[in-house]
Scaffold this active site. Structure first.
Site, PDB file in Angstrom:
ATOM      1  CB  SER A 127      -0.884  -0.030   1.260  1.00 35.75           C
ATOM      2  OG  SER A 127      -1.655   1.150   1.350  1.00 35.75           O
ATOM      3  CE  LYS A 153      -4.828  -0.013   0.434  1.00 34.90           C
ATOM      4  NZ  LYS A 153      -5.507  -0.824   1.469  1.00 34.90           N
ATOM      5  CE  LYS A 155      -4.095   3.660   2.320  1.00 38.89           C
ATOM      6  NZ  LYS A 155      -5.348   3.144   2.930  1.00 38.89           N
ATOM      7  CG  ASP A 181      -7.931   2.246   0.772  1.00 38.58           C
ATOM      8  OD1 ASP A 181      -9.083   2.719   0.867  1.00 38.58           O
ATOM      9  OD2 ASP A 181      -7.341   1.681   1.719  1.00 38.58           O
ATOM     10  CD  GLU A 206      -8.950  -0.911   0.744  1.00 36.93           C
ATOM     11  OE1 GLU A 206      -8.011  -1.117  -0.061  1.00 36.93           O
ATOM     12  OE2 GLU A 206      -8.808  -1.007   1.971  1.00 36.93           O
ATOM     13  CG  ASP A 231     -10.666  -1.189   5.003  1.00 35.83           C
ATOM     14  OD1 ASP A 231     -10.963  -1.752   6.076  1.00 35.83           O
ATOM     15  OD2 ASP A 231      -9.568  -0.600   4.859  1.00 35.83           O
ATOM     16  CE  LYS A 255      -7.449  -2.402   6.874  1.00 29.28           C
ATOM     17  NZ  LYS A 255      -7.827  -0.973   6.828  1.00 29.28           N
ATOM     18  N   GLY A 283      -4.207  -4.352   6.084  1.00 24.62           N
ATOM     19  CA  GLY A 283      -3.083  -4.135   6.985  1.00 24.62           C
ATOM     20  C   GLY A 283      -3.261  -2.848   7.756  1.00 24.62           C
TER      21      GLY A 283
END
Ligand code: NPQ
Ligand code: MG
Length: 363
Positions: A127, A153, A155, A181, A206, A231, A255, A283
């Site tokens: 990420s 991934k 952000k 995400d 996400e 998420d 998670k 994570g």
């Protein structure tokens, strides 16, 4: 613990990680011995309502008394014992993880075996935080691909999204497994804007909208070709089943801290499997303790996408445990020893410990 590089998301920037560990000692019951849990709450309540000092307080003042008073505390009973207290899933998960670790160490069973793992190694994704500029982002992506990560991934947030993702796609080509995400940074009115992601061949987007906005995710799912993954919204197996039935998402990030523990995380996995919805392991910038448990979880059969289960070096110069390393094939080995299969290195633990409190059984 200092992070190797600042991690910026749509809700803030982190340069260090304030970590609450739970250590339990059990005697004469189902788990005779010691166990470790890691709380994934952050220092401040920006990402979720929980925060480190609050988690410590609720564990000490509310969770510990009934646990210490119970005649025996099998790990499978922890969630039920604590269910009278509303919320605080991350604090609950940390306590359950410690009890489960003690129980499994005593029984000589690994987390992976107990949870129902079917593989010995899991594919690793990474990420990447929001960077100051696109050149920095491209350099970081290049570095992680060079390390061998199998999925990237990014952000995103409004203003730092479509162009950045397009730049990565154009630089690294169509074969790189890429996803984004948003950490709830958009509103359903942004659907048309987000639809620009559709031509970039993403695995998923996400958590585009706020956690409570299931209806918004239903509407967005109908407007986007890119699969929606939830998420923050997924707080239990029941909520997962409901979100899937409503077509709010077609993929789920799991998670343990968000759903109150690894045992509920397994139930989320099972609920998604029953609905033919693939899952992957999220994570929370864990130390080697949480990382070990995440790898065990990610080894379950419906974890069909690479997770944010990166190597220790992604976050730490010095991890609390023996470091987890990325194999040449972009996979990380699932620990096989009893319980978590790893423990804090005493010297490292000493060096980073800022305070500790020991709560004993009354009488
Ligand atoms: C996510 N994690 O999937 C989270 C959010 C996140 C790996 O992207 C300090 C502690 C900083 C926990 C930043 C990843 C964090 C954090 C982001 C969790 O949404
Ligand atoms: Mg996320």
């Amino acid at each position: 613990m200092p992070l190797v590089r600042p991690f910026r998301t749509s809700f803030g920037v982190e340069t260090t990680r304030d970590i609450l560990l739970v250590r339990v000692e059990m005697q004469g019951g189902s788990g005779d011995g010691e166990g470790w849990g890691e709380c994934v709450a952050m220092a401040e309540p920006r990402y979720s309502p929980e925060y480190v000092d609050g988690a410590q307080h609720v564990i000490e003042h509310f969770f510990a008394p009934p646990l210490l008073a119970a005649p025996d505390v099998p790990a499978a009973s922890v969630a039920e014992l604590l269910a009278v207290f509303e919320g605080h899933p991350m604090a609950k998960a940390a306590v359950e993880m410690a009890v489960l670790d003690a129980e499994l160490r005593a029984a000589g069973v690994s987390f992976a075996e107990h949870l129902g793992a079917t593989v010995e190694r899991v594919p690793a994704g990474v990420s990447i935080g929001i960077t100051d500029d696109v050149e920095t982002l491209l350099a970081q992506v290049a570095g992680y691909l060079d390390d061998g990560y199998l999925r990237i991934k990014l952000k995103i947030e409004p203003g730092t999204d479509i162009d950045r993702v397009r730049a990565v796609r154009e630089r690294f080509g169509p074969d790189v497994a890429l996803q984004v995400d948003a950490n709830a940074a958009y509103r359903v009115e942004d659907a048309e804007h987000l639809a620009a992601l559709d031509e970039l061949g993403l695995l998923l987007i996400e958590q585009p909208l706020p956690p409570d906005d299931i209806a918004g995710h239903v509407a967005l799912s109908a407007q986007l070709a890119t699969p929606i993954c939830l998420d923050e919204s997924i707080t239990s197996a029941g909520i997962a089943t409901d979100a899937i039935a409503r077509k709010a998402c077609s993929i789920v990030n799991i998670k343990a801290g968000r759903v109150g523990g690894y045992l509920e995380a397994r139930r989320v996995h099972d609920a998604c499997a029953a609905a033919s919805v693939p899952v992957w392991c999220g994570g929370m910038l864990e130390t080697g303790l949480g990382r070990a448990a995440n790898l065990a979880l990610a080894a379950l059969p419906n974890f069909s996408l690479p997770g944010d289960t990166s190597a220790s070096a992604r976050y730490w110069e010095t991890d609390l445990t023996e470091p987890f390393v990325l194999g040449p094939d972009g996979h990380i080995a699932v620990p096989t020893g009893p319980g978590l299969g790893v423990e804090p290195l005493p010297d490292v633990l000493d060096a980073v410990t800022t305070s500790s409190r020991w709560i004993t059984r009354p009488g």
